[in-house]
Structures are given as structure tokens and as C-alpha cells.
Motif scaffolding. Structure first.
Motif, mmCIF file in Angstrom:
data_model
loop_
_atom_site.group_PDB
_atom_site.id
_atom_site.type_symbol
_atom_site.label_atom_id
_atom_site.label_comp_id
_atom_site.label_asym_id
_atom_site.label_seq_id
_atom_site.Cartn_x
_atom_site.Cartn_y
_atom_site.Cartn_z
ATOM 1 N N ILE A 157 8.897 -31.717 6.745
ATOM 2 C CA ILE A 157 8.722 -32.335 5.424
ATOM 3 C C ILE A 157 7.522 -31.722 4.719
ATOM 4 C CG2 ILE A 157 8.131 -34.456 4.194
ATOM 5 C CD1 ILE A 157 9.557 -35.988 6.497
ATOM 6 N N GLN A 158 6.409 -31.678 5.420
ATOM 7 C CA GLN A 158 5.172 -31.210 4.794
ATOM 8 C C GLN A 158 5.239 -29.737 4.390
ATOM 9 O OE1 GLN A 158 1.405 -33.079 6.579
ATOM 10 N NE2 GLN A 158 2.867 -33.237 8.253
ATOM 11 N N LEU A 159 5.801 -28.903 5.249
ATOM 12 C CA LEU A 159 5.877 -27.478 4.919
ATOM 13 C C LEU A 159 6.915 -27.223 3.835
ATOM 14 C CD1 LEU A 159 5.481 -25.738 8.393
ATOM 15 C CD2 LEU A 159 3.768 -26.117 6.617
ATOM 16 N N ILE A 163 5.966 -25.566 -0.113
ATOM 17 C CA ILE A 163 6.481 -24.369 -0.787
ATOM 18 C C ILE A 163 7.356 -24.715 -1.985
ATOM 19 C CG2 ILE A 163 6.338 -23.022 1.346
ATOM 20 C CD1 ILE A 163 9.760 -23.502 0.093
ATOM 21 N N GLY A 164 7.471 -26.015 -2.291
ATOM 22 C CA GLY A 164 8.203 -26.406 -3.492
ATOM 23 C C GLY A 164 9.669 -26.694 -3.294
ATOM 24 N N ALA A 165 10.081 -27.033 -2.062
ATOM 25 C CA ALA A 165 11.472 -27.396 -1.798
ATOM 26 C C ALA A 165 11.692 -28.891 -2.037
ATOM 27 C CB ALA A 165 11.850 -27.038 -0.360
ATOM 28 N N ARG A 166 12.940 -29.265 -2.238
ATOM 29 C CA ARG A 166 13.364 -30.665 -2.244
ATOM 30 C C ARG A 166 13.757 -31.007 -0.818
ATOM 31 N NH1 ARG A 166 18.847 -32.635 -3.193
ATOM 32 N NH2 ARG A 166 18.870 -34.802 -3.935
ATOM 33 N N VAL A 167 13.191 -32.075 -0.259
ATOM 34 C CA VAL A 167 13.386 -32.374 1.160
ATOM 35 C C VAL A 167 14.164 -33.677 1.333
ATOM 36 C CG1 VAL A 167 12.265 -32.838 3.371
ATOM 37 C CG2 VAL A 167 11.284 -31.156 1.802
ATOM 38 N N ALA A 168 15.243 -33.593 2.094
ATOM 39 C CA ALA A 168 16.029 -34.757 2.481
ATOM 40 C C ALA A 168 15.881 -34.961 3.983
ATOM 41 C CB ALA A 168 17.504 -34.565 2.118
ATOM 42 N N VAL A 169 15.898 -36.207 4.420
ATOM 43 C CA VAL A 169 15.745 -36.500 5.845
ATOM 44 C C VAL A 169 16.751 -37.555 6.275
ATOM 45 C CG1 VAL A 169 13.276 -35.962 5.876
ATOM 46 C CG2 VAL A 169 14.015 -38.307 5.447
ATOM 47 N N SER A 173 15.728 -45.921 10.921
ATOM 48 C CA SER A 173 15.151 -47.217 10.588
ATOM 49 C C SER A 173 14.396 -47.122 9.275
ATOM 50 C CB SER A 173 14.202 -47.697 11.683
ATOM 51 O OG SER A 173 13.002 -46.938 11.687
ATOM 52 N N ALA A 174 14.202 -48.293 8.649
ATOM 53 C CA ALA A 174 13.440 -48.333 7.403
ATOM 54 C C ALA A 174 12.000 -47.887 7.628
ATOM 55 C CB ALA A 174 13.476 -49.752 6.834
ATOM 56 N N GLU A 175 11.419 -48.252 8.779
ATOM 57 C CA GLU A 175 10.048 -47.854 9.081
ATOM 58 C C GLU A 175 9.921 -46.337 9.158
ATOM 59 O OE1 GLU A 175 6.612 -48.498 12.531
ATOM 60 O OE2 GLU A 175 8.695 -49.044 12.942
ATOM 61 N N LYS A 176 10.864 -45.694 9.826
ATOM 62 C CA LYS A 176 10.808 -44.241 9.945
ATOM 63 C C LYS A 176 11.014 -43.571 8.588
ATOM 64 C CE LYS A 176 12.163 -43.796 14.797
ATOM 65 N NZ LYS A 176 13.112 -43.187 15.754
ATOM 66 N N LEU A 177 11.928 -44.096 7.801
ATOM 67 C CA LEU A 177 12.160 -43.511 6.488
ATOM 68 C C LEU A 177 10.953 -43.688 5.580
ATOM 69 C CD1 LEU A 177 15.879 -44.534 5.905
ATOM 70 C CD2 LEU A 177 15.000 -42.234 6.324
ATOM 71 N N GLU A 178 10.259 -44.807 5.692
ATOM 72 C CA GLU A 178 9.062 -45.017 4.891
ATOM 73 C C GLU A 178 7.991 -44.003 5.279
ATOM 74 O OE1 GLU A 178 6.109 -46.134 2.364
ATOM 75 O OE2 GLU A 178 8.269 -46.507 2.259
ATOM 76 N N ALA A 179 7.863 -43.703 6.573
ATOM 77 C CA ALA A 179 6.907 -42.683 7.011
ATOM 78 C C ALA A 179 7.263 -41.321 6.420
ATOM 79 C CB ALA A 179 6.867 -42.617 8.530
ATOM 80 N N CYS A 180 8.553 -41.018 6.362
ATOM 81 C CA CYS A 180 8.994 -39.758 5.765
ATOM 82 C C CYS A 180 8.705 -39.731 4.263
ATOM 83 C CB CYS A 180 10.485 -39.551 6.011
ATOM 84 S SG CYS A 180 10.948 -39.349 7.749
ATOM 85 N N ARG A 181 8.944 -40.856 3.597
ATOM 86 C CA ARG A 181 8.660 -40.937 2.162
ATOM 87 C C ARG A 181 7.171 -40.701 1.897
ATOM 88 N NH1 ARG A 181 6.081 -43.365 -1.204
ATOM 89 N NH2 ARG A 181 5.246 -44.776 0.377
#
Length: 321
Positions: A157-159, A163-169, A173-181
Motif C-alpha cells: 500500500i505504502q509503496l 509512486i502515485g498508484a491507485r491501491v485496492a486491497v 475484517s473491518a478492522e483490517k480494512l480500516e488499517a489499510c485505509r
């Protein structure tokens, strides 16, 4: 020294802390006094008897570490005893000392503690070598990361964003997705409730980094954009699947699959050199950081493996030597 040994293939209980001989640095190697190592899925496979170390590698698990240089082997330059480093390994991280080819060493980045630096070598080398070296993710493209809250996912996600990409994951769980957000992910997909192909929409993903393997192969093809690139780096969903070649050709897509551990030393050194050139400045300036869930003592390696297998963690699990 003490190291975690594997008595026989089995569950976490086969991991045993034992006294073993100290390693000696050979030509072109350094001896690192380990501060910490990290737990990776490959360690679990090794413990289960499915992923033996490559010839000549340490028999102990552990594909990365951080620590201080204790001795230099013949022919090593550019490093000194006492330097704080982290390193990509073929094995041996679950120990108090490990011999490392000098080309696989990295300095501890600015602002990162010595223990926390153990979370960096494997994920940075894996993401860089696959997403950037192998399939050349470009600014403005969409990157899909399966397992977005894992060590590899949180670094991806961070890398990707850097570089300016759109990142989907995808995550479970909602907790894990919030961490990704919080790390910058643009599209959050709960794979327990949503179909990632539908969630991505008709444009799909230009690059998919996949740890599932067979189980996701056909749906990954559906999710690819035209001229998309699928990179398979894991087999959590099996090793055999049917490939629809017509679908692959219609997308003008490419499938790449790689591993890191058994690569020749010169290839690993080249990856590490590019990581130091391109990723380390992002860590030094705070744009990218290690994401760490838990730090346990080396003696608690079995508990660390149970945590890994539970898949409840976010980011990396470390073992302090």
C-alpha cells in the motif's frame, strides 16, 4: 548461541530453543548479532516440512533480521564491526547470530528502531522485486493487493501510493480494512462479503499481487485490466488450477510468478541495492514505515507461529533475540 530448531515437521510445538554452534562468516559475509527477526509464511511452511532451506543455507527459520555487525569475513568492504543493519536471509534469523552475504545487508533507516528494522528486508525486497522490477507498476495505474493487512500488503500500500498508484486491497475484517485505509488504500474490499472482481468495476486492476495462488487464478484474470499483470507470490489457496488461455489472450495480460529465497546471491544483491536506492529514502523521510503487530521473545516462537496462522494480526510479527 541459542537458536530455534525444528525437531520434526509439525505444529508450532516442534519449535525448540536450543544451544547450537555459532556460525562463522565466510568470504564476502558478515556475522550479525541478531536483535530481532520476523515471522513469515515461509517459516510456517518450513516448520511443516514443505519448504526446506536452499542448499548451503542455515537450517534455522528466519528470512530477515536486524542487529549489529559482530565480525567481517574476508573481502568485505563498506561495513564495519558495530554497524547497525538489517538483512535479507535465506534462513537463520531465529537465532542470536547469523552469517549474511554482505550484498544482502541494509543500514537501519533513519527514525526506525533497531528491533523494528527487522520488519523491513523481506517485505521491501518482495514488493519491490515483484511490483516494480517484474511488472513495472506505473503512476496512475491500479494495484490490487490480496491480504492488504499483511506485512507484504501494508508495505505494498505504502509503496504503491508513494509512486502515485491507485491501491485496492482485500482483507477479512473491518478492522483490517480500516488499517489499510489509514495507510492510504483507495478501494477497500471485504472478501468475506464482497466479490473483488465486482468491487473493482469494469476497469479492473493493472497489477495484482496475489498470495492465494490456485484458488484465485480465474477470478484474478477476470479482475485484470487490459494489458494487466498478475504476479503470484504465494500458494495459500492451492497449487493447481485450470488456466483459461482465451481469457488471458483477450486481456493481453501476463502472469508472472516468483520466489525470493532461493535466488542466486547476485540477484538478491541487485534487489537489495535497488531497495536501498529507491525505498530507503522513503523510509528515511517518513513516507513509508514498518507496520508491526506484535513483538515476542525468541523463546516464544511457537506462540508467534500460532498468531501467524490465526491471521488475526495486522502487519509484521517480530521475535526479539
Amino acid at each position: 548461541m541459542r537458536a530455534i530448531t525444528i525437531k520434526e515437521p509439525g505444529g508450532p510445538e516442534v519449535l525448540t530453543l536450543a544451544e547450537v554452534p555459532d556460525p562463522l562468516p565466510g568470504e564476502g559475509e558478515v556475522l550479525v548479532e541478531v536483535a530481532a527477526t520476523a515471522v513469515n509464511r515461509a517459516d510456517v511452511l518450513q516448520r511443516q516440512g514443505f519448504y526446506n532451506p536452499p542448499p548451503g543455507a542455515s537450517p534455522y527459520p528466519g528470512l530477515e533480521c536486524s542487529g549489529r555487525i559482530a565480525a567481517l569475513g574476508a573481502g568485505v568492504s563498506g561495513w564495519a564491526v558495530g554497524d547497525e543493519v538489517c538483512a535479507l536471509l535465506s534462513g537463520g534469523g531465529y537465532a542470536e547470530k547469523v552469517a549474511v552475504p554482505a550484498g544482502q545487508l541494509l543500514p537501519v533507516p533513519k527514525g526506525v528502531g533497531l528491533v523494528d528494522a527487522a520488519a523491513l528486508p523481506e517485505v521491501t525486497a518482495t514488493v519491490w522485486s515483484n511490483v516494480f522490477q517484474a511488472v513495472h507498476l506505473r503512476p496512475g495505474e491500479t494495484l490490487l493487493l490480496h491480504g492488504g493487512s499483511s506485512g507484504i500488503g501494508t508495505m505494498g500500500i505504502q509503496l504503491g501510493k508513494a509512486i502515485g498508484a491507485r491501491v485496492a486491497v482485500t482483507a477479512g475484517s473491518a478492522e483490517k480494512l480500516e488499517a489499510c485505509r489509514a495507510l492510504g488504500a483507495d478501494v477497500l474490499i471485504n472478501y468475506r462479503e464482497q466479490d473483488f472482481v465486482e468491487a473493482l468495476g469494469p476497469d479492473g486492476a493493472d497489477v495484482i499481487l496475489d498470495v492465494m495462488g490456485a484458488k484465485y487464478l480465474d477470478r484474478n484474470l477476470d479482475a485484470l485490466a487490459v494489458n494487466g499483470r498478475l504476479v503470484i507470490i504465494g500458494m495459500q489457496g492451492g497449487v493447481q488450477a485450470e488456466l483459461n488461455i482465451a481469457k488471458l489472450m483477450a486481456k493481453r495480460a501476463a502472469i508472472v510468478s516468483t520466489s525470493l529465497r532461493a535466488r542466486p546471491l547476485d540477484e538478491k544483491a541487485a534487489i537489495v541495492a535497488e531497495v536501498r536506492e529507491h525505498v530507503w529514502p522513503l523510509i528515511d523521510n517518513g513516507r513509508v514505515r514498518p507496520i508491526i503487530d506484535t513483538v515476542l521473545p525468541l523463546a516464544d516462537a511457537a506462540e508467534a507461529h500460532r498468531l501467524m496462522e490465526s491471521s488475526t494480526h495486522i502487519g509484521k510479527i517480530l521475535l526479539r533475540a
